[in-house]
Design a protein around this motif. Sequence first.
Motif, mmCIF file in Angstrom:
data_model
loop_
_atom_site.group_PDB
_atom_site.id
_atom_site.type_symbol
_atom_site.label_atom_id
_atom_site.label_comp_id
_atom_site.label_asym_id
_atom_site.label_seq_id
_atom_site.Cartn_x
_atom_site.Cartn_y
_atom_site.Cartn_z
ATOM 1 N N ASN A 1 0.755 -1.589 0.047
ATOM 2 C CA ASN A 1 0.313 0.063 -0.146
ATOM 3 C C ASN A 1 0.687 1.136 -0.258
ATOM 4 O OD1 ASN A 1 -2.577 1.056 0.107
ATOM 5 N ND2 ASN A 1 -2.894 1.207 2.370
ATOM 6 N N PHE A 2 2.390 1.020 -0.391
ATOM 7 C CA PHE A 2 2.788 2.613 -0.304
ATOM 8 C C PHE A 2 2.284 3.092 -1.351
ATOM 9 C CE2 PHE A 2 7.178 4.643 -1.984
ATOM 10 C CZ PHE A 2 7.444 5.124 -0.853
ATOM 11 N N CYS A 3 2.154 3.034 -2.539
ATOM 12 C CA CYS A 3 1.280 3.644 -3.652
ATOM 13 C C CYS A 3 -0.440 3.657 -2.808
ATOM 14 C CB CYS A 3 1.534 3.745 -4.616
ATOM 15 S SG CYS A 3 3.628 3.766 -5.008
ATOM 16 N N ASN A 4 -0.673 3.721 -1.696
ATOM 17 C CA ASN A 4 -1.846 4.595 -1.993
ATOM 18 C C ASN A 4 -3.049 3.610 -2.346
ATOM 19 O OD1 ASN A 4 -2.229 5.414 1.071
ATOM 20 N ND2 ASN A 4 -0.924 6.691 -0.311
ATOM 21 N N GLN A 5 -2.913 2.533 -2.335
ATOM 22 C CA GLN A 5 -3.785 1.651 -4.338
ATOM 23 C C GLN A 5 -3.734 3.018 -5.373
ATOM 24 O OE1 GLN A 5 -6.754 -0.669 -1.989
ATOM 25 N NE2 GLN A 5 -4.813 -1.429 -1.405
ATOM 26 N N GLN A 6 -3.120 4.068 -5.576
ATOM 27 C CA GLN A 6 -3.254 4.221 -7.012
ATOM 28 C C GLN A 6 -2.372 4.709 -7.980
ATOM 29 O OE1 GLN A 6 -6.349 5.439 -6.945
ATOM 30 N NE2 GLN A 6 -7.374 5.211 -5.217
ATOM 31 N N GLY A 7 -1.028 3.908 -7.639
ATOM 32 C CA GLY A 7 0.084 4.048 -8.497
ATOM 33 C C GLY A 7 0.743 2.743 -8.351
ATOM 34 N N ALA A 8 1.821 2.526 -9.541
ATOM 35 C CA ALA A 8 2.871 1.379 -9.759
ATOM 36 C C ALA A 8 4.041 1.765 -8.897
ATOM 37 C CB ALA A 8 3.213 1.540 -11.003
ATOM 38 N N CYS A 9 4.139 1.181 -7.587
ATOM 39 C CA CYS A 9 5.421 1.434 -7.124
ATOM 40 C C CYS A 9 6.855 0.700 -7.678
ATOM 41 C CB CYS A 9 5.747 0.630 -5.519
ATOM 42 S SG CYS A 9 6.789 0.617 -4.412
ATOM 43 N N GLN A 10 7.706 1.180 -7.486
ATOM 44 C CA GLN A 10 8.959 1.181 -8.415
ATOM 45 C C GLN A 10 9.862 1.528 -7.652
ATOM 46 O OE1 GLN A 10 9.368 3.403 -12.195
ATOM 47 N NE2 GLN A 10 7.284 1.558 -13.131
ATOM 48 N N ASN A 11 11.378 0.367 -7.545
ATOM 49 C CA ASN A 11 12.228 0.384 -6.837
ATOM 50 C C ASN A 11 13.162 0.335 -7.606
ATOM 51 O OD1 ASN A 11 11.703 -0.719 -3.872
ATOM 52 N ND2 ASN A 11 11.763 -2.875 -5.211
ATOM 53 N N GLU A 12 13.987 2.255 -6.751
ATOM 54 C CA GLU A 12 14.792 3.066 -7.665
ATOM 55 C C GLU A 12 15.868 2.771 -6.453
ATOM 56 O OE1 GLU A 12 13.729 6.345 -9.268
ATOM 57 O OE2 GLU A 12 12.393 5.526 -10.327
ATOM 58 N N HIS B 1 -1.273 7.061 -11.372
ATOM 59 C CA HIS B 1 -2.164 6.998 -12.024
ATOM 60 C C HIS B 1 -2.887 7.986 -12.501
ATOM 61 C CE1 HIS B 1 -2.072 2.528 -11.747
ATOM 62 N NE2 HIS B 1 -3.411 2.303 -10.408
ATOM 63 N N SER B 2 -3.134 8.246 -13.956
ATOM 64 C CA SER B 2 -3.506 9.866 -13.977
ATOM 65 C C SER B 2 -4.543 8.804 -15.310
ATOM 66 C CB SER B 2 -2.452 10.358 -15.068
ATOM 67 O OG SER B 2 -3.321 11.351 -14.729
ATOM 68 N N SER B 3 -5.966 10.246 -16.184
ATOM 69 C CA SER B 3 -6.297 9.626 -16.851
ATOM 70 C C SER B 3 -6.881 11.256 -17.240
ATOM 71 C CB SER B 3 -6.959 8.937 -16.772
ATOM 72 O OG SER B 3 -8.539 9.505 -15.540
ATOM 73 N N TYR B 4 -7.591 10.869 -18.116
ATOM 74 C CA TYR B 4 -8.708 11.988 -19.013
ATOM 75 C C TYR B 4 -9.742 12.460 -17.856
ATOM 76 C CZ TYR B 4 -10.943 15.143 -22.444
ATOM 77 O OH TYR B 4 -10.948 16.048 -23.071
ATOM 78 N N PHE B 5 -9.760 11.361 -16.966
ATOM 79 C CA PHE B 5 -11.416 12.364 -15.571
ATOM 80 C C PHE B 5 -10.477 12.542 -14.517
ATOM 81 C CE2 PHE B 5 -13.637 9.840 -19.316
ATOM 82 C CZ PHE B 5 -14.091 11.320 -20.125
ATOM 83 N N GLU B 6 -9.296 11.481 -14.235
ATOM 84 C CA GLU B 6 -8.628 12.070 -12.856
ATOM 85 C C GLU B 6 -7.350 12.122 -12.975
ATOM 86 O OE1 GLU B 6 -10.468 9.400 -10.591
ATOM 87 O OE2 GLU B 6 -9.917 7.815 -11.743
ATOM 88 N N LYS B 7 -6.334 12.291 -12.318
ATOM 89 C CA LYS B 7 -5.398 12.735 -11.629
ATOM 90 C C LYS B 7 -4.522 12.151 -10.335
ATOM 91 C CE LYS B 7 -1.742 15.717 -12.515
ATOM 92 N NZ LYS B 7 -1.399 17.011 -13.381
ATOM 93 N N TYR B 8 -3.878 11.295 -9.998
ATOM 94 C CA TYR B 8 -2.913 11.152 -8.335
ATOM 95 C C TYR B 8 -1.890 11.720 -9.043
ATOM 96 C CZ TYR B 8 -6.955 8.150 -7.137
ATOM 97 O OH TYR B 8 -8.604 8.454 -7.226
ATOM 98 N N TYR B 9 -1.865 12.294 -7.919
ATOM 99 C CA TYR B 9 -0.090 12.955 -7.778
ATOM 100 C C TYR B 9 0.286 12.823 -6.173
ATOM 101 C CZ TYR B 9 -2.411 17.472 -6.359
ATOM 102 O OH TYR B 9 -3.619 18.516 -5.813
ATOM 103 N N GLY B 10 1.625 13.148 -6.191
ATOM 104 C CA GLY B 10 2.633 13.148 -4.251
ATOM 105 C C GLY B 10 3.344 12.446 -4.628
ATOM 106 N N ALA B 11 4.698 12.031 -3.576
ATOM 107 C CA ALA B 11 5.378 11.388 -3.343
ATOM 108 C C ALA B 11 4.506 9.575 -3.457
ATOM 109 C CB ALA B 11 6.298 11.559 -2.092
ATOM 110 N N GLN B 12 3.299 9.774 -2.959
ATOM 111 C CA GLN B 12 2.646 7.876 -2.948
ATOM 112 C C GLN B 12 1.410 8.242 -3.017
ATOM 113 O OE1 GLN B 12 4.782 7.910 1.294
ATOM 114 N NE2 GLN B 12 4.191 5.474 1.191
ATOM 115 N N CYS B 13 1.026 8.819 -4.202
ATOM 116 C CA CYS B 13 -0.290 9.584 -5.264
ATOM 117 C C CYS B 13 -0.758 9.609 -3.828
ATOM 118 C CB CYS B 13 -0.317 7.883 -5.506
ATOM 119 S SG CYS B 13 0.766 7.061 -6.615
#
Length: 201
Positions: free
Chosen positions: A84-95, A104-116
Amino acid sequence: MFLNNDLGPTLEKIFNDSDSLKSLSIALGNASIQNAQIIMGTVEISNISDLHQFVQCTVNFTSLTVELDDGAWVCVGPCQKNPNFCNQQGACQNEINGPHCKCHSSYFEKYYGAQCELYSRGAGFYAVLFGCLVAFALLIIVSAVMIVVFYRAKRTSSKKFELFEDDFFDFTSRGGYGHQNFSVTEDSINTTATEVTDEQR
């Protein structure tokens, strides 16, 4: 356990083989290798978890830890440890610098922030909203125009029918052309006929 019981005899067997010594000499840059006695110290490994201090990740990524997974040591990052690191609103990647969320982002809604964790409406949402409002306003305007047109048409038709009321056909006061009750009898018809024949004579 192999480390406790079988490692010493296995090494002695390798060093007693001349082909193995020759391969080792070539690997060390044609160094001279002499037969030597192998002395094994006491090894006390009772469980694979006892090897934790000797195991480390070969990948130089921040926040990676070594953990046991189904009897094997594996490198695990924050993305796997915390689904649940990205609050289930994004894909987590180890860098290299640590975990990173691709929100996640679409034409109707957009999530942003360090952990979406932040959310905003997309341009498509406002386009649909204003489109619906404009369509609703046009519907109201068209309905109002139709009501006014029908109301005026109804008033015009009612004025036309007022011209053809009963008073329009009343001729009693217009120079004696009004309705009179004429009674015709058979004697009056004969009299009139007699007068006409007399005048002809």
